[in-house]
Write a protein that holds these residues in place. Structure first.
Motif, PDB file in Angstrom:
ATOM      1  N   ARG A 166       0.714  -1.326  -0.009  1.00 51.54           N
ATOM      2  CA  ARG A 166      -0.096  -0.003   0.063  1.00 51.54           C
ATOM      3  C   ARG A 166       0.615   1.149  -0.016  1.00 51.54           C
ATOM      4  NH1 ARG A 166      -5.332   1.672   1.159  1.00 51.54           N
ATOM      5  NH2 ARG A 166      -5.554   3.814   2.194  1.00 51.54           N
ATOM      6  N   LEU A 167       1.871   1.185   0.855  1.00 53.05           N
ATOM      7  CA  LEU A 167       2.575   2.397   0.804  1.00 53.05           C
ATOM      8  C   LEU A 167       3.534   2.773  -0.451  1.00 53.05           C
ATOM      9  CD1 LEU A 167       3.836   4.768   2.581  1.00 53.05           C
ATOM     10  CD2 LEU A 167       5.515   3.231   3.435  1.00 53.05           C
ATOM     11  N   ARG A 168       3.933   1.707  -1.067  1.00 53.27           N
ATOM     12  CA  ARG A 168       4.468   1.735  -2.412  1.00 53.27           C
ATOM     13  C   ARG A 168       3.634   2.384  -3.445  1.00 53.27           C
ATOM     14  NH1 ARG A 168       4.321  -3.665  -5.259  1.00 53.27           N
ATOM     15  NH2 ARG A 168       2.195  -2.903  -4.994  1.00 53.27           N
ATOM     16  N   ASP A 169       2.384   1.829  -3.388  1.00 56.42           N
ATOM     17  CA  ASP A 169       1.468   2.407  -4.300  1.00 56.42           C
ATOM     18  C   ASP A 169       0.991   3.788  -4.065  1.00 56.42           C
ATOM     19  OD1 ASP A 169       1.431  -0.213  -5.506  1.00 56.42           O
ATOM     20  OD2 ASP A 169      -0.651  -0.907  -4.452  1.00 56.42           O
ATOM     21  N   ARG A 170       1.022   4.140  -2.728  1.00 53.96           N
ATOM     22  CA  ARG A 170       0.561   5.588  -2.447  1.00 53.96           C
ATOM     23  C   ARG A 170       1.561   6.610  -2.621  1.00 53.96           C
ATOM     24  NH1 ARG A 170      -1.414   5.542   3.385  1.00 53.96           N
ATOM     25  NH2 ARG A 170       0.480   6.072   4.090  1.00 53.96           N
ATOM     26  N   THR A 171       3.020   6.367  -2.159  1.00 51.83           N
ATOM     27  CA  THR A 171       4.002   7.100  -2.352  1.00 51.83           C
ATOM     28  C   THR A 171       5.022   6.800  -2.779  1.00 51.83           C
ATOM     29  OG1 THR A 171       5.015   6.378  -0.227  1.00 51.83           O
ATOM     30  CG2 THR A 171       3.255   8.090  -0.113  1.00 51.83           C
ATOM     31  N   GLY A 172       5.333   5.464  -3.260  1.00 52.79           N
ATOM     32  CA  GLY A 172       6.732   4.927  -3.671  1.00 52.79           C
ATOM     33  C   GLY A 172       7.674   4.829  -2.711  1.00 52.79           C
ATOM     34  N   ALA A 173       7.322   5.159  -1.477  1.00 56.29           N
ATOM     35  CA  ALA A 173       8.428   4.730  -0.435  1.00 56.29           C
ATOM     36  C   ALA A 173       8.269   3.305   0.099  1.00 56.29           C
ATOM     37  CB  ALA A 173       8.217   5.579   0.746  1.00 56.29           C
ATOM     38  N   GLY A 174       9.370   2.928   0.822  1.00 54.57           N
ATOM     39  CA  GLY A 174       9.260   1.523   1.150  1.00 54.57           C
ATOM     40  C   GLY A 174      10.420   1.620   2.346  1.00 54.57           C
ATOM     41  N   PRO A 175      10.508   0.358   3.199  1.00 57.32           N
ATOM     42  CA  PRO A 175      11.497   0.040   3.921  1.00 57.32           C
ATOM     43  C   PRO A 175      12.864  -0.256   3.453  1.00 57.32           C
ATOM     44  CG  PRO A 175      10.063  -1.932   3.974  1.00 57.32           C
ATOM     45  CD  PRO A 175       9.542  -0.805   3.168  1.00 57.32           C
ATOM     46  N   SER A 176      14.196  -0.653   4.000  1.00 57.78           N
ATOM     47  CA  SER A 176      15.103  -0.781   3.219  1.00 57.78           C
ATOM     48  C   SER A 176      15.274  -2.410   3.055  1.00 57.78           C
ATOM     49  CB  SER A 176      16.358  -0.419   3.929  1.00 57.78           C
ATOM     50  OG  SER A 176      16.452  -0.923   5.248  1.00 57.78           O
ATOM     51  N   ARG A 177      14.351  -3.211   3.798  1.00 58.48           N
ATOM     52  CA  ARG A 177      14.397  -4.589   4.047  1.00 58.48           C
ATOM     53  C   ARG A 177      12.999  -4.997   4.604  1.00 58.48           C
ATOM     54  NH1 ARG A 177      18.602  -8.101   1.540  1.00 58.48           N
ATOM     55  NH2 ARG A 177      17.608 -10.235   1.664  1.00 58.48           N
ATOM     56  N   ILE A 178      12.616  -6.483   3.917  1.00 54.40           N
ATOM     57  CA  ILE A 178      11.445  -6.859   4.738  1.00 54.40           C
ATOM     58  C   ILE A 178      11.807  -8.403   4.940  1.00 54.40           C
ATOM     59  CG2 ILE A 178       9.170  -7.777   4.125  1.00 54.40           C
ATOM     60  CD1 ILE A 178       8.958  -5.626   1.825  1.00 54.40           C
ATOM     61  N   VAL A 179      11.408  -8.620   6.168  1.00 52.93           N
ATOM     62  CA  VAL A 179      11.460 -10.069   6.737  1.00 52.93           C
ATOM     63  C   VAL A 179      10.242 -10.657   7.018  1.00 52.93           C
ATOM     64  CG1 VAL A 179      12.886 -11.373   8.712  1.00 52.93           C
ATOM     65  CG2 VAL A 179      14.020  -9.364   7.658  1.00 52.93           C
ATOM     66  N   LEU A 180      10.253 -11.545   6.494  1.00 56.22           N
ATOM     67  CA  LEU A 180       8.759 -12.586   6.905  1.00 56.22           C
ATOM     68  C   LEU A 180       8.852 -13.900   7.409  1.00 56.22           C
ATOM     69  CD1 LEU A 180       7.015 -11.520   3.465  1.00 56.22           C
ATOM     70  CD2 LEU A 180       6.776 -10.320   5.585  1.00 56.22           C
ATOM     71  N   ILE A 181       8.499 -14.073   8.456  1.00 54.29           N
ATOM     72  CA  ILE A 181       8.600 -15.333   9.385  1.00 54.29           C
ATOM     73  C   ILE A 181       7.370 -16.082   9.172  1.00 54.29           C
ATOM     74  CG2 ILE A 181       9.328 -16.141  11.681  1.00 54.29           C
ATOM     75  CD1 ILE A 181      10.387 -13.458  12.375  1.00 54.29           C
ATOM     76  N   SER A 182       7.486 -17.240   8.545  1.00 54.21           N
ATOM     77  CA  SER A 182       6.250 -18.252   8.436  1.00 54.21           C
ATOM     78  C   SER A 182       5.099 -17.434   7.984  1.00 54.21           C
ATOM     79  CB  SER A 182       6.179 -18.956   9.698  1.00 54.21           C
ATOM     80  OG  SER A 182       7.293 -19.710  10.197  1.00 54.21           O
ATOM     81  N   PRO A 183       5.057 -16.866   6.840  1.00 51.77           N
ATOM     82  CA  PRO A 183       4.101 -15.746   6.475  1.00 51.77           C
ATOM     83  C   PRO A 183       2.803 -16.300   6.113  1.00 51.77           C
ATOM     84  CG  PRO A 183       5.656 -15.687   4.750  1.00 51.77           C
ATOM     85  CD  PRO A 183       6.331 -16.502   5.773  1.00 51.77           C
ATOM     86  N   TRP A 184       1.758 -15.758   6.523  1.00 49.81           N
ATOM     87  CA  TRP A 184       0.386 -16.174   6.126  1.00 49.81           C
ATOM     88  C   TRP A 184      -0.106 -15.217   5.004  1.00 49.81           C
ATOM     89  CZ3 TRP A 184      -4.878 -15.992   9.291  1.00 49.81           C
ATOM     90  CH2 TRP A 184      -5.906 -16.819   8.463  1.00 49.81           C
ATOM     91  N   LEU A 185      -0.021 -15.569   3.639  1.00 46.77           N
ATOM     92  CA  LEU A 185      -0.258 -14.354   2.895  1.00 46.77           C
ATOM     93  C   LEU A 185      -1.260 -14.534   1.695  1.00 46.77           C
ATOM     94  CD1 LEU A 185       3.582 -14.358   1.563  1.00 46.77           C
ATOM     95  CD2 LEU A 185       2.470 -12.985   3.324  1.00 46.77           C
ATOM     96  N   ASP A 186      -1.858 -16.065   1.993  1.00 46.86           N
ATOM     97  CA  ASP A 186      -3.019 -16.115   0.977  1.00 46.86           C
ATOM     98  C   ASP A 186      -4.312 -16.680   2.015  1.00 46.86           C
ATOM     99  OD1 ASP A 186      -4.963 -16.913  -0.688  1.00 46.86           O
ATOM    100  OD2 ASP A 186      -3.542 -18.208  -2.161  1.00 46.86           O
ATOM    101  N   LEU A 187      -5.071 -15.992   2.133  1.00 45.07           N
ATOM    102  CA  LEU A 187      -5.953 -16.169   3.368  1.00 45.07           C
ATOM    103  C   LEU A 187      -7.225 -17.270   2.724  1.00 45.07           C
ATOM    104  CD1 LEU A 187      -4.380 -14.297   4.915  1.00 45.07           C
ATOM    105  CD2 LEU A 187      -6.616 -13.404   5.963  1.00 45.07           C
ATOM    106  N   THR A 188      -7.159 -17.442   1.481  1.00 46.14           N
ATOM    107  CA  THR A 188      -8.315 -18.233   0.860  1.00 46.14           C
ATOM    108  C   THR A 188      -7.684 -19.824   1.402  1.00 46.14           C
ATOM    109  OG1 THR A 188      -7.099 -18.952  -1.206  1.00 46.14           O
ATOM    110  CG2 THR A 188      -8.382 -16.882  -1.298  1.00 46.14           C
TER     111      THR A 188
END
Length: 304
Positions: A166-188
């Motif tokens: 959402r932040l990328r789409d809104r302003t183009g900004a973002g963190p320097s790195r993203i860390v995802l631990i056992s991510p739940w990404l598809d709630l279907t």
């Protein structure tokens, strides 16, 4: 030689299976019972007192969200972290989450901002994702030494990724790195490989996950990218580090992330450990310690 999980991790997985920890997610009814209990007797999201002995702690409110700020005691932070906790969107911050925050503050000298976001069904994706994106934006804008690392585990990893999109789409900004631990990404919870993996998963069950996902989705559909960020675009996001284990029914989400993010040109540092359960980087096992060491390295590298 094939990788064999440590004796301690195998014992812990067996204990989790034997004690029926998965019962809380065994059915839609079990999840609704958990939510009802949380309404009658809300769980505490307060940090343990031990954290206050090694970190300077404060709390503010962003709307209705309590947001904790933990900083290295007696030292300037070298980097900033937004840490988003898991719990299938229906459970509060727990001791393993705060233990991770302690590790980041003491070993990586990071300032950790930790939101106690509103849980489902009161907190739904259409309301929650924008607030998380605002928190991320504010932390990036705060500046100071080092960069900003976005970290989330389980459901919190899904919320973290949706906020970054959402932040990328809104302003183009973002963190320097993203860390995802056992991510739940598809709630279907619809990947065809999940039925087989579920048999060995000591913690998660698809029927309960689907109900928790329904509560979090609210008026949105489960395949809306705000609910299931795996369905969104990865283009333009920061490099992503992923930790998952093969005894986790959600490992299919991590595998799909690797495929889709790579196709969108995003660098992915991918760690899939055979025989390990959901959330293993938060657990007191050797493989969890190694994962935490890697996360500390990532945050330290963001310090520049």
């Amino acid at each position: 030689m094939a990788f064999v999980p440590s004796l301690r991790s195998r014992a812990l997985s067996a204990a989790l299976m034997a004690t029926g920890r998965r019962k809380r997610l065994a059915s839609a009814e079990a999840v609704r019972a958990t939510v009802a209990l949380g309404v009658r007797r809300p769980a505490s999201h307060l940090p343990p007192r031990s954290l206050g002995r090694v970190a300077d702690l404060s709390r503010t409110f962003v709307g209705a969200w309590p947001v904790y700020d933990a900083q290295p005691r007696g030292a300037e932070p070298a980097a900033r972290v937004l840490y988003v906790h898991g719990g299938t969107y229906v459970d509060e911050l727990e001791r393993p989450h705060w233990s991770m925050v302690r590790t980041l503050v003491t070993r990586a000298r990071a300032r950790c901002v930790v939101p106690a976001y509103i849980l489902a069904p009161r907190g739904t994706a259409d309301r929650t994702v924008p607030v998380a994106a605002d928190l991320l934006s504010g932390l990036i804008a705060a500046g100071g030494a080092g960069g900003t690392v976005l970290i989330g585990d389980s459901a919190g990893a899904g919320l973290a990724l949706a906020a970054a999109q959402r932040l990328r789409d809104r302003t183009g900004a973002g963190p320097s790195r993203i860390v995802l631990i056992s991510p739940w990404l598809d709630l279907t919870v619809s990947h065809p490989d999940q039925a087989e993996i579920e048999r060995a998963d000591p913690l998660l069950a698809r029927s309960g996950l689907a109900e928790a996902g329904r509560l979090y989705a609210g008026n949105l559909t489960a395949d809306d990218p705000r609910v299931s960020p795996l369905r969104g675009s990865f283009a333009g996001l920061a490099p992503i580090t992923v930790f998952t284990g093969t005894r986790d029914v959600l490992t299919t989400d991590s595998r799909e992330l690797l495929r889709r993010a790579t196709a969108d040109g995003v660098e992915v540092d991918y760690h899939e450990e055979p025989g390990l359960p959901h959330g293993y980087p938060l657990l007191p096992v050797p493989e969890g310690r190694a994962a935490r060491n890697r996360i500390v390295e990532i945050v330290r590298s963001a310090a520049g």
